[in-house]
Design a protein around this motif. Structure first.
Motif, PDB file in Angstrom:
ATOM      1  N   GLY A 188       0.689  -1.187  -0.134  1.00 24.95           N
ATOM      2  CA  GLY A 188       0.031   0.102  -0.056  1.00 24.95           C
ATOM      3  C   GLY A 188       0.871   1.271  -0.274  1.00 24.95           C
ATOM      4  O   GLY A 188       0.612   2.053  -0.819  1.00 24.95           O
ATOM      5  N   CYS A 204       0.814   4.299  -2.737  1.00 24.19           N
ATOM      6  CA  CYS A 204       0.788   5.749  -2.303  1.00 24.19           C
ATOM      7  C   CYS A 204       1.914   6.630  -2.777  1.00 24.19           C
ATOM      8  O   CYS A 204       1.576   7.548  -3.322  1.00 24.19           O
ATOM      9  CB  CYS A 204       0.546   5.908  -0.896  1.00 24.19           C
ATOM     10  N   VAL A 252      -3.792   4.361   2.480  1.00 24.98           N
ATOM     11  CA  VAL A 252      -3.205   3.025   2.677  1.00 24.98           C
ATOM     12  C   VAL A 252      -3.896   2.475   4.156  1.00 24.98           C
ATOM     13  O   VAL A 252      -4.530   1.257   3.820  1.00 24.98           O
ATOM     14  CB  VAL A 252      -1.928   3.048   2.720  1.00 24.98           C
ATOM     15  N   THR A 310      -7.492   1.649   4.075  1.00 26.93           N
ATOM     16  CA  THR A 310      -7.682   0.627   3.004  1.00 26.93           C
ATOM     17  C   THR A 310      -7.637  -0.989   3.553  1.00 26.93           C
ATOM     18  O   THR A 310      -8.233  -1.785   3.569  1.00 26.93           O
ATOM     19  CB  THR A 310      -7.282   0.819   1.696  1.00 26.93           C
ATOM     20  N   PHE A 356      -8.445   0.222  -2.713  1.00 31.05           N
ATOM     21  CA  PHE A 356      -7.750   1.479  -3.182  1.00 31.05           C
ATOM     22  C   PHE A 356      -8.194   2.208  -3.938  1.00 31.05           C
ATOM     23  O   PHE A 356      -8.483   3.399  -3.795  1.00 31.05           O
ATOM     24  CB  PHE A 356      -6.252   1.093  -3.232  1.00 31.05           C
TER      25      PHE A 356
END
Length: 334
Positions: A201, A205, A248, A251, A287
């Motif tokens: 994640g 990002c 992140v 999620t 996401f």
């Protein structure tokens, strides 16, 4: 509206008129059914499998302003193809360099990145505390660490404060998650499912921030909190600190607590855990849904997506560097 496309399978990418043609190829070299993607609908491509493409294709992508981001089997970001930097401006380059080279100017910006990250981290914990999780002790310690941000006299001490905040925050994951334990942060390699999701994640990002920086006049290699280094876009690391808790971590809490990602979606090795393709797809689906959610912006007075908030952050930083307004980091207000 342009969108991001994710290529999980190895294959060959080529141009067919004004369309991208992706032909999946299996391990034996057998071709699958081609998929066609209209180029005007593509913002960028994420490649998780090996990609066969020639220079003519990259020339085509460059003219269309399409970035391509590459990742290896172990989910590491390995690099990007970026079209010509069409928005870079000399004045911005000079001001960004000056703010980096002047210790006080750099520290002021770096503090704002940590301040924004700490605030959004606390917001996450308060959200789950209001839903019955006992996070009072973690919130108290993070508040105490946050009070040290403005007193940090240099970048190393500021990074130490940021590290303490995030370490305490990660301890709270075990209280938020239902069926999984984080057991401390581990990376390169991640040692369990939670750490594998965090690494994946955070990489997503970082790449998102890099792509949004590309669409502004900022230079992604000149950063303020993280030290600029060879062959890395460290400004994307700076901006990602603010957005990782929102994009992140939230999620991760969703996909694990709702069992959208399960243990069967991971590959377990002797000293590392990585996401299988099924896990990557499930996480990316959630996401993307998060990125496309909209909120009413207090200043713009209109609905904007979480993805657009990252670009707005780039614009705010640009205005600070040009002396137009003082940079204030994005903080969740709802």
């Amino acid at each position: 509206m342009k969108k991001t496309y994710y290529l999980f399978n190895p294959g060959r990418l080529s141009r067919k008129d004004f369309t991208l043609k992706f032909t999946p190829v299996d391990e034996s070299g057998k071709e699958g059914t081609p998929k066609y993607i209209p180029v005007e609908g593509v913002s960028d491509l994420y490649c998780f499998g090996s990609l066969d493409a020639n220079s003519a294709l990259y020339n085509f992508l460059g003219k269309a302003g399409i970035s391509v981001h590459f990742f290896d089997y172990y989910e590491h970001y390995t690099g990007s193809f970026q079209p010509k930097e069409y928005l870079l401006a000399g004045k911005m380059q000079i001001q960004q360099t000056l703010h980096y080279s002047q210790a006080d100017s750099r520290l002021k910006i770096a503090r704002k990145f940590v301040e924004g990250a700490a605030f959004n981290i606390s917001k996450n914990l308060k959200y789950y505390q209001n839903r019955g999780k006992d996070l009072e002790n973690s919130l108290k310690k993070i508040t105490q660490f946050s009070m040290l941000i403005n007193g940090s006299g240099d970048i190393p001490s500021l990074m130490g404060v940021e590290g303490n905040i995030r370490q305490e925050y990660y301890r709270a994951f075990d209280l938020i998650l239902k069926d999984h334990a984080m057991e401390g942060r581990s990376k390169q390699p991640p040692l369990n499912e939670v750490n594998a999701l965090i690494s994946f994640g955070n990489m997503m990002c970082y790449t998102l921030c890099l792509d949004q920086i590309y669409h502004t006049q900022l230079n992604p290699t000149i950063s303020f909190l993280h030290e600029p280094g060879y062959r890395r876009y460290s400004l994307a690391l700076d901006l990602a600190e603010i957005f990782k808790p929102i994009l992140v971590d939230r999620t991760i809490f969703r996909v694990l607590n709702k069992r959208e990602v399960k243990s069967k979606d991971f590959d377990f090795h002797v000293n590392k855990v990585i996401l299988k393709e099924s896990g990557k797809k499930a996480f990316i689906r959630a996401f993307e849904e998060r990125l496309n959610e909209t909120i009413k912006h207090r200043t713009l007075k209109k609905q904007v997506s979480y993805k657009y908030l990252v670009k707005l952050e780039c614009y705010k930083l640009s205005k600070h560097l040009l002396g137009m307004e003082t940079y204030q980091p994005f903080k969740v207000w709802w």
